[in-house]
Write a protein that holds these residues in place. Structure first.
Motif, short mmCIF file in Angstrom:
data_model
loop_
_atom_site.label_atom_id
_atom_site.label_comp_id
_atom_site.label_asym_id
_atom_site.label_seq_id
_atom_site.Cartn_x
_atom_site.Cartn_y
_atom_site.Cartn_z
N LYS A 1 20.02 42.18 0.76
CA LYS A 1 19.04 41.22 0.28
C LYS A 1 18.24 40.59 1.42
O LYS A 1 17.12 40.11 1.19
N MET B 1 26.47 40.12 -11.21
CA MET B 1 25.74 39.49 -12.30
C MET B 1 26.71 39.18 -13.43
O MET B 1 27.73 39.85 -13.57
N ALA C 1 17.63 40.29 -16.05
CA ALA C 1 18.56 39.32 -15.49
C ALA C 1 20.01 39.76 -15.55
O ALA C 1 20.88 39.08 -15.02
N ASP D 1 20.89 44.54 -8.63
CA ASP D 1 21.84 43.62 -8.03
C ASP D 1 23.24 44.01 -8.49
O ASP D 1 23.41 44.62 -9.55
N ASP E 1 18.18 41.41 -11.33
CA ASP E 1 18.86 40.37 -10.56
C ASP E 1 18.98 39.14 -11.46
O ASP E 1 18.04 38.82 -12.19
N ASP E 2 20.12 38.46 -11.40
CA ASP E 2 20.31 37.32 -12.30
C ASP E 2 19.60 36.06 -11.81
O ASP E 2 19.56 35.06 -12.53
N GLN E 3 19.02 36.08 -10.61
CA GLN E 3 18.30 34.92 -10.10
C GLN E 3 16.80 35.14 -10.22
O GLN E 3 16.24 36.08 -9.63
N ALA E 4 16.15 34.26 -10.97
CA ALA E 4 14.72 34.42 -11.24
C ALA E 4 13.88 34.41 -9.96
O ALA E 4 12.92 35.17 -9.83
N MET E 5 14.25 33.55 -9.01
CA MET E 5 13.48 33.47 -7.78
C MET E 5 13.59 34.76 -6.96
O MET E 5 12.62 35.20 -6.33
N VAL E 6 14.77 35.35 -6.98
CA VAL E 6 14.95 36.62 -6.27
C VAL E 6 14.11 37.71 -6.92
O VAL E 6 13.43 38.48 -6.23
N ARG E 7 14.14 37.76 -8.25
CA ARG E 7 13.33 38.77 -8.96
C ARG E 7 11.86 38.58 -8.64
O ARG E 7 11.14 39.57 -8.38
#
Length: 214
Positions: A106, A59, A36, A56, A10-16
């Motif tokens: 998600k 991305m 990412a 995801d 996933d390109d979003q760190a918080m989601v990962r």
């Protein structure tokens, strides 16, 4: 390392980080890599040989569907569980067309995410119930597959019914009292007879034709 090995993309760190916390809390699941973008996912999947890639779809660079397509071209590649939002039909269908074995939203509860990962890692499939009507609608627009379903034997139809519930080969073997190798043979025959690329395509053909019955 025992248990299920997962690569998160996933390109979003918080989601990962959130996904890693949810999956890492399970004693039988280990997140072996976090990526990412699709390019990094391909490298990680080749290096770590995970049991499933949680991917995801939107991305930068190589997106989820393209990364899934490239992974599908690799022998014995891990199955892909696509991850995205509810209202994006384009990415839903592009991920499934690319060969994803499942689709999870998600905003799904943690327990649904864990079940989806386990199902796909075990050789089953997963479609979030909220998107299933839209997937079936597209399948119907493309034309029914009842004629192909008539080609199946009674045993193959029974196997397909269990596939429609997301059962893995091992679960089907236990339910129908046959060996797992026999189930694999039946699944292969089902895909050939239904002219289906993968389990998801076979399941959609079955659901569109009214299988499982009742």
């Amino acid at each position: 390392m025992s248990g299920l090995r997962v690569v998160l993309v996933d390109d979003q760190a918080m989601v990962r980080s959130g996904l890693a916390l949810v999956l890492g809390a399970e004693p039988d699941i280990t997140v072996v890599a976090q990526c990412a973008d699709g390019a990094a996912a391909i490298v990680a999947a080749t290096r770590y040989r995970p049991d499933v890639v949680l991917m995801d779809v939107r991305m930068p660079g190589i997106d989820g569907p393209e990364a899934t397509r490239r992974l599908r071209a690799v022998p014995d590649a891990a199955p892909v569980l696509a991850l995205t939002t509810f209202d994006d039909d384009d990415v839903l269908f592009s991920a499934l067309d690319a060969g994803a074995e499942g689709f999870v939203l998600k905003d799904s509860p943690a327990e649904a995410l864990v079940l989806a990962v386990r199902a796909v890692a075990a050789g089953g499939s997963w479609l979030d119930p909220r998107v299933l009507p839209r997937v079936l609608a597209r399948a119907r627009r493309a034309g029914g597959r009842e004629d192909l379903l008539d080609r199946l034997t009674a045993r193959e139809t029974a196997v397909l019914e269990h596939m429609c519930h997301g059962a893995s080969n091992a679960e089907i073997a236990g339910a129908l009292g046959m060996g797992e190798r026999t189930v694999k043979t039946h699944v292969s025959a089902i895909l050939t007879k239904l002219e289906a690329r993968d389990r998801i395509a076979a399941v959609l053909s079955a659901l569109d034709a009214g299988i499982p019955r009742g």
